[in-house]
Motif scaffolding. Structure first.
Motif, PDB file in Angstrom:
ATOM      1  N   TYR A 234       0.802  -1.226   0.000  1.00 56.89           N
ATOM      2  CA  TYR A 234       0.000   0.000   0.000  1.00 56.89           C
ATOM      3  C   TYR A 234       0.840   1.283   0.000  1.00 56.89           C
ATOM      4  O   TYR A 234       0.531   2.243   0.684  1.00 56.89           O
ATOM      5  CB  TYR A 234      -0.990  -0.016   1.188  1.00 56.89           C
ATOM      6  N   SER A 505     -12.339 -11.723  -2.360  1.00 54.02           N
ATOM      7  CA  SER A 505     -12.956 -10.456  -1.932  1.00 54.02           C
ATOM      8  C   SER A 505     -14.241 -10.708  -1.153  1.00 54.02           C
ATOM      9  O   SER A 505     -14.679  -9.888  -0.373  1.00 54.02           O
ATOM     10  CB  SER A 505     -13.237  -9.581  -3.148  1.00 54.02           C
ATOM     11  N   ARG A 534     -11.655  -2.138   6.200  1.00 51.44           N
ATOM     12  CA  ARG A 534     -10.687  -2.316   5.108  1.00 51.44           C
ATOM     13  C   ARG A 534      -9.271  -2.085   5.613  1.00 51.44           C
ATOM     14  O   ARG A 534      -8.368  -2.884   5.405  1.00 51.44           O
ATOM     15  CB  ARG A 534     -10.989  -1.310   3.998  1.00 51.44           C
ATOM     16  N   ARG A 538      -6.115  -4.859   6.157  1.00 54.15           N
ATOM     17  CA  ARG A 538      -4.747  -4.732   5.626  1.00 54.15           C
ATOM     18  C   ARG A 538      -3.726  -4.928   6.746  1.00 54.15           C
ATOM     19  O   ARG A 538      -2.709  -5.597   6.602  1.00 54.15           O
ATOM     20  CB  ARG A 538      -4.524  -3.341   5.048  1.00 54.15           C
ATOM     21  N   ARG A 567     -10.453 -12.307  -6.471  1.00 52.77           N
ATOM     22  CA  ARG A 567      -9.412 -12.362  -5.445  1.00 52.77           C
ATOM     23  C   ARG A 567      -9.515 -11.176  -4.508  1.00 52.77           C
ATOM     24  O   ARG A 567      -9.927 -10.083  -4.916  1.00 52.77           O
ATOM     25  CB  ARG A 567      -8.034 -12.318  -6.103  1.00 52.77           C
ATOM     26  N   SER A 568      -9.064 -11.385  -3.297  1.00 54.94           N
ATOM     27  CA  SER A 568      -9.082 -10.298  -2.324  1.00 54.94           C
ATOM     28  C   SER A 568      -8.180  -9.162  -2.809  1.00 54.94           C
ATOM     29  O   SER A 568      -7.099  -9.414  -3.344  1.00 54.94           O
ATOM     30  CB  SER A 568      -8.579 -10.822  -0.988  1.00 54.94           C
ATOM     31  N   PRO A 569      -8.601  -7.920  -2.604  1.00 59.14           N
ATOM     32  CA  PRO A 569      -7.741  -6.785  -3.004  1.00 59.14           C
ATOM     33  C   PRO A 569      -6.387  -6.843  -2.294  1.00 59.14           C
ATOM     34  O   PRO A 569      -5.392  -6.345  -2.824  1.00 59.14           O
ATOM     35  CB  PRO A 569      -8.534  -5.555  -2.573  1.00 59.14           C
ATOM     36  N   ASP A 572      -4.193  -8.755  -4.476  1.00 60.27           N
ATOM     37  CA  ASP A 572      -3.778  -7.947  -5.641  1.00 60.27           C
ATOM     38  C   ASP A 572      -2.594  -7.060  -5.260  1.00 60.27           C
ATOM     39  O   ASP A 572      -1.644  -6.893  -6.018  1.00 60.27           O
ATOM     40  CB  ASP A 572      -4.936  -7.052  -6.123  1.00 60.27           C
ATOM     41  N   GLU A 573      -2.694  -6.499  -4.048  1.00 63.60           N
ATOM     42  CA  GLU A 573      -1.616  -5.627  -3.583  1.00 63.60           C
ATOM     43  C   GLU A 573      -0.318  -6.420  -3.400  1.00 63.60           C
ATOM     44  O   GLU A 573       0.772  -5.970  -3.781  1.00 63.60           O
ATOM     45  CB  GLU A 573      -2.054  -4.948  -2.270  1.00 63.60           C
ATOM     46  N   ARG A 576       1.115  -6.958  -6.683  1.00 60.61           N
ATOM     47  CA  ARG A 576       1.712  -5.743  -7.255  1.00 60.61           C
ATOM     48  C   ARG A 576       3.133  -5.567  -6.703  1.00 60.61           C
ATOM     49  O   ARG A 576       4.058  -5.208  -7.416  1.00 60.61           O
ATOM     50  CB  ARG A 576       0.845  -4.527  -6.874  1.00 60.61           C
TER      51      ARG A 576
END
Ligand code: SF4
Length: 1018
Positions: A234, A505, A534, A538, A567-569, A572-573, A576
């Protein structure tokens, strides 16, 4: 866990691990004497009654419908928030809302409900009961010194807080003034942004209190590797961090396969000596996965404990209460009774009676309880009725009596406290005991508030109170087991290896939905905020990552029933930052016996593979033996010839297990069943395996057949004045006949030895009785869809069919018996004689014989009623059906005088298939050119075939069918999984069996001959 770790390297007495609440209570009691904390259930009751008062008012945002459990939950947690914020009265809340941008209706309704809540609290809760907020407030504002209250304390270590409620914050401020303190706060970045955003609050508090910051670096390589990742999550434009080997991401096709993958991994870890306590399975969507986890982990023999929060109703104890409340309804449901009787903690009636109720419930397709009681003995029925009567108090009595009744049932009648103490062991026991305590807590809360008046019935109050009660098993029950938990429970815990399952998600992070009412309140008053799920998600994810040595994340490609999965965000993070890609494909490693069997099935030498698995101890000696025998048997069955593995017995064995005295006289249908399939015949008749007691919702084909036969027999027999005379049907008018048929059919239905009710049975009756008479149609409920009654049912159609037929054929004999040993007949033996002089003894009933004496030559027509489809006549001439020729042969004994010798013979099926499928095909005689040919068939060929069948049985030929799968009805056969018939090699099999002198090979399956050739041979 902290205590254990400490005790391993330090003096145990030097460290005490406590929750903040426990310490505060201890201090409070030292300051003000013994106290009882306000328990959750009592608090929730207060909120419910407070809301009832608000909803009973004539205006206001809450006026109207009684408050639901969900609304009570929302308000209850909001009231706790007020309490934690130090807002202890309605007036203080008014002050808090002053000048608020919040809608007036919301402030008024909330203040109003809170006032009722506080009033109820003041009026009905004992003065020594204290809320959490009151205790925290009293301790943090105490005049005495806290360090004096606990002189043994050198230092306080505070851990596990990343957000503070106002009362907690005030207490920390006070503590810091008095005692040396260390606060632990996992941070991954700067403590204020990125994954740490949620921890800003705690960091602010610690900084404001001048805590000195000491950064602790990860102590090992994996900690450093994961630390580098959590540092980058993040953040805008992070440097790409390579995923270490200790971080895996595995994608499996479905959630179920995900759990199987985890189970295989766990097995490997445990087999390699890893301590189960060092492993954990973290499942954010525990509810969705719990069924798979229990089943799969049991199959894979994984010692595990689920400590994730669940619902009271999902425990056996909770479901007893749930069922009792439902059974207290005015029209109790069958499913609640069967569920209660099946509950392992309940022992109301003996097991066989409980089973009878369950079987009746399935069979009868009934929703209400009453009809089920017919199927149990009087004593059991009385016990159940007594229970239902007792439960009526919940609906009709006052809350005090109702609570007392429920308590007496649970404690005295079911002895639930002791039963839960004796139930199972370990975690399962802990769950049930915790569930019992919760139930007790709910009942106690009603007892404390018994004098609060309410417009709702006790049943409605109980139902709301028990709806959605959460339950959590203490972690101490997890020792020696792999712990399965939710993500929140994994906070501040560390493990060597963790599996994070179902990172989609849908399950993570879950943003809980609050009523819009409270959303607005939170916007206007951030003090009453419950935090951002949220951001919290995290942070929890990063903290989990930082606390483990190895992490394996799993995701499903598709959800249950192939629904799409996102998929859960968070994942994704992670992708990334690390460029991690999932490993995909199915996981076909061997992890359980089931896996092993699949693998062995695919090897070329299966017996050798089984033997190797046995040597290695992967399967027990008994299993090895059984599998080896099974493989040997399958091997033998794979060849076309007959062996002892194909259902062939020695004649001596047959003599012992199925002697002639037991098998003769034959019935036509038994002979046909043997010809249909020897193996099925062997299982049914020789081994005597009973049909499984299938659950039926309407009469079975057998019951229907027997009932229709009885009705049609009596219909004619009761019209017959003289046994020597046939029935002259046209002399009656149709209405008379219809009434007569209807009366008989109703009577027979009352006398039938089956009993059903429900929609399907109504339909069954309609299919028989429709259009017959008023009396008949009163018998069933002709509803609209889905059970459209036909205009004319079977009986009406039968009557019309009979009236339209040639009236010179007179129905003469009905259910005429032949052969010895029939229950209602004293007829002598009936045998058929083979050309070689040997005989086969047979018996049975001929459904109906019509006689026509009008022409030059009298004629005899035999009918066999079929409530299913009538077989083709070629099956009779092909040697697989014998009813008609046997009845023709038996007619010689049944009809009087020279009618049989002189008359022309005919025999056919009379298809009477509900609702109105009537058919009388051309008879067996139509397959022969002349009467002479027919008689030759009856006198020579049929006896020869019957003799061959008798021989084949005596010689133990019980092999699988020679007919097609359809011809033998394999699809509906109970043995289809055991018989190993190989239809694709049927031709080869028939040829092989054809060379066996002792076997009976029906003409129908032989290529080399047909009936003409056989007749020609003769
Ligand atoms: S499945 Fe077919 S062959 Fe096998 S026992 Fe049943 S009827 Fe016989």
């Amino acid at each position: 866990m902290v205590e254990n770790r400490w005790a391993a390297s330090h003096e145990p007495l030097r460290l005490r691990a406590e929750t903040l609440d426990a310490v505060v209570r201890e201090w409070y009691e030292e300051l003000h004497g013994p106290v009882q904390p306000l328990v959750g259930q009592l608090n929730r009751r207060l909120a419910e009654y407070a809301l009832d008062r608000s909803t009973a008012e004539t205006d206001g945002a809450l006026a109207g419908e009684p408050a639901s459990a969900a609304l009570a939950d929302s308000f209850s947690s909001r009231f706790s928030l007020f309490d934690d914020a130090g807002v202890g009265t309605a007036d203080a809340l008014v002050a808090e809302f002053e000048g608020s941008a919040l809608d007036d209706r919301i402030t008024t309704a909330t203040v109003d409900a809170y006032r009722h809540y506080r009033n109820l609290h003041a009026d009905y809760v004992d003065e020594w009961v204290c809320t959490r907020g009151e205790m925290f407030h009293a301790v943090s504002t105490a005049e005495q010194s806290l360090s004096a209250l606990s002189p043994e304390l050198d230092v306080v270590v505070l851990s596990g807080y990343h957000e503070f409620r106002p009362v907690e914050r005030r207490l920390i401020e006070r503590l810091v003034d008095e005692l040396p303190m260390i606060a632990l706060l996992p941070l991954h970045q700067d403590g204020r942004s990125g994954v740490d955003a949620v921890a800003e609050d705690a960091l602010d508090v610690y900084e404001a209190l001048d805590f000195e910051t000491v950064d602790l670096e990860p102590v090992d390589e994996s900690g450093r590797a994961f630390g580098t990742i959590t540092e980058s999550l993040y953040r805008p434009d992070p440097d790409s961090v390579p995923a270490p080997d200790t971080l895996r991401w595995r994608e499996l096709p479905t959630p179920e396969r995900e759990i199987r993958f985890v189970a295989r991994e766990l097995r490997t870890e445990l087999a390699n000596g890893r301590d189960p306590d060092d492993l954990a399975v973290v499942i954010p969507g525990t509810e969705a996965y719990s069924g798979y986890v229990e089943d799969t982990f049991d199959t894979f023999d994984i010692p595990h404990v689920t400590t994730a929060a669940s619902q009271l109703n999902r425990t056996f104890t909770g479901s007893i209460v749930h069922d009792l409340l439902n059974l207290a309804e005015a029209d109790p449901r069958a499913k609640n009774l069967t569920s209660l009787l099946a509950n392992p903690l309940v022992d109301i009636v003996p097991t066989d009676q409980a089973n009878a109720v369950t079987a009746a419930a399935r069979r009868r397709d009934t929703v209400s309880v009453a009809p089920l009681l017919d199927d149990v003995d009087d004593q059991a029925a009385t016990l159940i009725e007594e229970l239902l009567t007792t439960l009526e108090t919940l609906r009709t009595g006052d809350i005090e009596d109702a609570t007392d009744t429920l308590r007496r049932l649970l404690d005295d009648r079911f002895n639930l406290k002791e039963t839960t103490e004796d139930y199972a062991t370990g975690a399962e026991q802990a769950v049930e005991q915790r569930a019992y305590d919760l139930v007790d807590e709910v009942l106690t809360s009603f007892e404390s508030l018994a004098s609060v008046s309410s417009n709702l019935s006790p049943l409605a109050l109980f139902t709301r109170a028990f709806d959605g009660v959460p339950i959590r098993v203490p972690q101490r029950a997890a020792g020696g087991h792999v712990e399965v938990m939710g993500l929140l429970d994994a906070r501040m815990r560390s493990f060597e290896k963790v599996f994070l399952v179902g990172l989609t998600s849908e399950h993570f992070p879950v943003t809980s939905e609050h009523p819009a009412f409270f959303e607005e309140m939170t916007d206007a008053h951030p003090r009453f905020d419950t935090g951002d799920e949220r951001l919290r998600g995290r942070y929890l994810f990063a903290t989990l990552l930082a606390n483990v040595d190895q992490l394996t994340i799993t995701t499903p490609e598709a959800g249950d029933e192939e629904s799409a999965v996102v998929r859960s965000p968070v994942l994704d993070e992670l992708q990334r930052v690390t460029d991690i890609e999932p490993e995909t494909g199915v996981d076909d490693r061997v992890g359980s016996r089931e896996d092993l069997q699949r693998h062995i099935a695919a090897t070329a030498d299966q017996r050798a593979a089984v033997s190797r698995a046995g040597d290695r101890g992967d399967i027990s000696p008994d299993q090895t033996k059984r599998m080896d025998r099974g493989l040997h048997c399958a091997d033998k069955r794979g060849t076309a010839g007959l062996s002892e593995h194909d259902g062939v017995l020695e004649p001596e064995t047959v003599d012992e297990v199925y002697p002639p005295s037991e098998r003769e006289p034959y019935s036509a249908s038994r002979i046909e069943r043997y010809v249909e399939c020897g193996f099925k015949f062997y299982a049914d008749n020789v081994l005597g395996i009973e049909d499984p007691d299938d659950v039926e919702v309407a009469p079975t084909p057998l019951e229907t057949g027997s009932y229709v036969h009885d009705v049609l027999e009596r219909f004619f027999a009761d019209l017959q004045d003289d046994i020597d005379e046939g029935v002259d049907l046209p002399k009656f008018d149709r209405d008379t006949l219809a009434t007569h048929l209807s009366d008989i059919a109703v009577e027979e239905l009352h006398d039938a030895d089956f009993q059903y009710d429900g929609l399907f049975y109504e339909r069954w009756k309609a299919e028989l009785f429709a259009g017959l008479s008023d009396e008949g149609s009163r018998l069933y409920e002709a509803g609209s869809n889905p059970h459209n009654a036909p205009e004319q049912g079977l009986f009406a159609r039968f009557l019309d069919n009979e009236l339209s037929r040639d009236d010179t054929d007179r129905p003469h004999l009905f259910e005429a018996p032949f052969g010895e040993g029939l229950p209602d007949s004293d007829a002598g033996p009936f045998t058929v004689e083979r050309p070689d002089g040997s005989t086969v003894s047979i018996r049975g009933y001929i459904d109906r014989v019509d006689v026509n004496r009008e022409g030059e030559q009298p004629s005899l027509t035999l009918y066999d009623y079929k409530t299913g489809r009538a077989p083709y006549m070629t099956k009779t001439t092909g040697g697989t059906k014998f009813q008609l020729p046997i009845y023709l042969l038996a007619a010689a004994d049944v009809v009087t005088g020279d009618l049989f010798d002189q008359g022309s013979l005919s025999a056919t099926y009379y298809q009477v298939r509900p609702p109105n499928d009537l058919k009388v095909p051309r008879g067996v005689e139509s397959k022969f050119d002349s009467e002479v040919e027919l008689r030759r068939f009856l006198d020579d060929i049929v006896p020869e075939w019957l003799g061959q069948i008798d021989d084949a049985i005596a010689n133990g030929r019980f092999h699988t069918t020679l007919l097609s799968a359809r011809g033998a009805n394999c699809r509906y056969c109970d043995y289809r999984r055991a018989c190993d018939v190989r239809h694709h090699r049927k031709r080869e099999f028939v040829n092989e069996v054809g060379t066996d002198e002792a076997a009976y090979v029906p003409l129908r399956v032989r290529d080399d001959k047909d009936i003409e050739a056989v007749m020609g041979d003769d």
